[in-house]
Every structure is written in C-alpha cells, then in structure tokens.
Design a protein around this motif. Structure first.
Motif, short mmCIF file in Angstrom:
data_model
loop_
_atom_site.label_atom_id
_atom_site.label_comp_id
_atom_site.label_asym_id
_atom_site.label_seq_id
_atom_site.Cartn_x
_atom_site.Cartn_y
_atom_site.Cartn_z
N LYS A 1 0.82 -1.20 0.00
CA LYS A 1 0.00 0.00 0.00
C LYS A 1 0.86 1.26 0.00
O LYS A 1 0.58 2.23 -0.72
N ILE A 2 1.92 1.20 0.82
CA ILE A 2 2.83 2.36 0.86
C ILE A 2 3.49 2.58 -0.50
O ILE A 2 3.62 3.72 -0.98
N VAL A 3 3.91 1.48 -1.14
CA VAL A 3 4.54 1.59 -2.46
C VAL A 3 3.57 2.18 -3.47
O VAL A 3 3.93 3.06 -4.28
N GLN A 4 2.30 1.70 -3.45
CA GLN A 4 1.30 2.20 -4.39
C GLN A 4 1.02 3.68 -4.14
O GLN A 4 0.91 4.48 -5.09
N ASP A 5 0.91 4.04 -2.85
CA ASP A 5 0.70 5.47 -2.53
C ASP A 5 1.88 6.31 -3.00
O ASP A 5 1.70 7.43 -3.51
N THR A 6 3.08 5.77 -2.82
CA THR A 6 4.27 6.50 -3.26
C THR A 6 4.28 6.68 -4.77
O THR A 6 4.64 7.75 -5.29
#
Length: 265
Positions: A158-163
C-alpha cells in the motif's frame, strides 16, 4: 574588422557577450573536473547552468535582430548571420550535453542504502526461547509470525502504491510548472527585446525633435529679422541700406518738364 560589426553594432555587442559566456563555460567545466567534493561540484554546476540560460537568452536576442534587419541586408550578409547563429546554437547544445553527462555522474556517485540488514542482537535469546516451547506453541508462534508478515507485506504494498501515485502527481505538476516557467521566460525575453527596440525608437525620436527645434529656431530668427527691417524702414524711410528691398523703397520723386509744348511763347 569583425564582419558582424560592419552589419550592426548591436549585433556585434550581443555576439561579444555570447563569446564571453562560452569562454566562461569552457573554463567552468574544466574546473568542475578537478573538484572532488560533491557539494562544491553541485554549486559549480548550478553556476554553469545559469550561464547557459543567459547564453540562450542572448542567442534569442541575436536571432530577433537578424530577422528584424533581414529585409535590409543582402543574401550574403543574411547567410553569414544565420551561419553564426547556428554555430552559437550548436556550441550551446554541446555544453548542455556535457552538463547532462556531469549530472548523471553525480547521481551515480550517490550511494543510498534503502534497506538495513537483519539484526542479530537477539538471535541467541530466540534460540533459547524456542527450545523451551512445545510443538503446538511453535506452530502457533509460526502462524502468528506469518500473519504479521503478511500484514506487513500488505502495508508495504500500500505504501509503495501510494508512493507511486504521489510520484506520478508530482511529476505531472512539475511538468506543468516547467512548461509555465518556459513560457514566462520566453515572454520575459520578448519584453526585454521590445524594451530595447523602444529605447532605440525613443532615441531616434529625440534626435528628430532636436533637429525640428533647430529649424524652428532658424525660422523664428529670420522672421524677427524681416520684422526688424520693416520697422526700421517705417521709422526711417530714407535709409539707403534697405532702399532696394521691394515694397520698402520710398516713392520716386516726380519731375516737371522745363518745356511744355502746350504753352505758347
């Protein structure tokens, strides 16, 4: 004599400024190769980039001047000026390519560690704890650890996608701002060129006004002189100095004949 100076002093001045910037860029990149500290290299590269921006602006001024006087020059002169402009653009592009190469080298020299290796501080304590647990406890503990790992992976994804989303939006915003800044720079260049043209026009108008004033002053002096002569003649009609002026000479005296045929002796 420089052939550009023979065409226009303003073009020669712009050409001289561009040559000075090219020499500064050449010396700056030579010094850049000798600088080892990353911060100093970055500052030096920023200064060289600013010089390249100034050089680009001057080349645009040079091109506008050439197009402005294109109809007044012959074919050979226009060909010479266009070749000079192309030479300037080619040399500036070589420095731009060199700047990109130096920037890439600086990026490659930056080493950033994104992940740390696993810690082994509590390895011995974990071995002692596992040896005292039953098989069921070990299975439960393993299942719990896997669940926690799955949850951590989901959070990481999720963090990667948000980034990625933030990076995409940032890239789009930066692109729009870059295009806007480019338009602003072009408009400022156009304004600068228009101001220079207006200054030249004001100087020409000033010279024309000064010439007109001289002519008006001369006409006023002539009119005053004619009026003065008329006044002098009216006051002193027998003045021999102005007797021959048409309309101002005194009337001729009438003469009587000594002998009149109508009178009989």
């Amino acid at each position: 004599m420089d052939p550009i100076s023979a065409v226009s002093e303003e073009l020669a001045e712009i050409d001289g400024q561009i040559n000075d910037l090219f020499r500064a860029l050449s010396n700056g990149f030579q010094k850049l190769e000798k600088i080892k500290e990353a911060n100093r290299r970055s500052r030096q590269l920023e200064e060289l980039t600013e010089k390249m921006r100034e050089c680009k602006r001057l080349i645009k001024d040079f091109d506008r001047e050439v197009k402005d006087m294109e109809t007044r020059n012959d074919l050979n002169t226009n060909k010479m000026l266009n070749e000079r402009r192309q030479s300037m653009v080619k040399e500036l592009n070589s420095y731009v390519a060199l700047k990109k190469q130096v920037t890439a080298n600086l990026e490659n020299n930056k080493r950033i560690d994104l992940f740390d290796g696993p810690s082994e501080e509590n390895a011995e304590d974990n071995v002692l704890l596992a040896s005292s647990m039953t098989n069921q406890q070990l299975i439960d503990r393993g299942n719990k650890t896997m669940d926690e790992t799955d949850q951590a992976i989901e959070r990481g994804q999720k963090i990667v996608q948000d980034t990625i989303n933030v990076g995409t939006e940032t890239a789009a915003a930066l692109k729009a701002q870059t295009e806007q800044m480019s338009r602003i720079v072009n408009e400022l260049d156009s304004i600068h060129f228009s101001i220079k043209k207006a200054s030249k026009l004001v100087k020409e108008i000033g010279r024309q006004v000064a010439t007109d004033r001289c002519i008006m002053a001369l006409l006023v002096i002539i009119v005053i002189g004619v009026i003065a002569i008329i006044i002098v003649k009216l006051v002193n009609p027998n003045n021999k100095d102005i007797r021959d002026i048409p309309g101002l000479a005194p009337p001729a005296m009438t003469r009587r004949l000594l002998w009149d045929p109508r009178i009989e002796v």
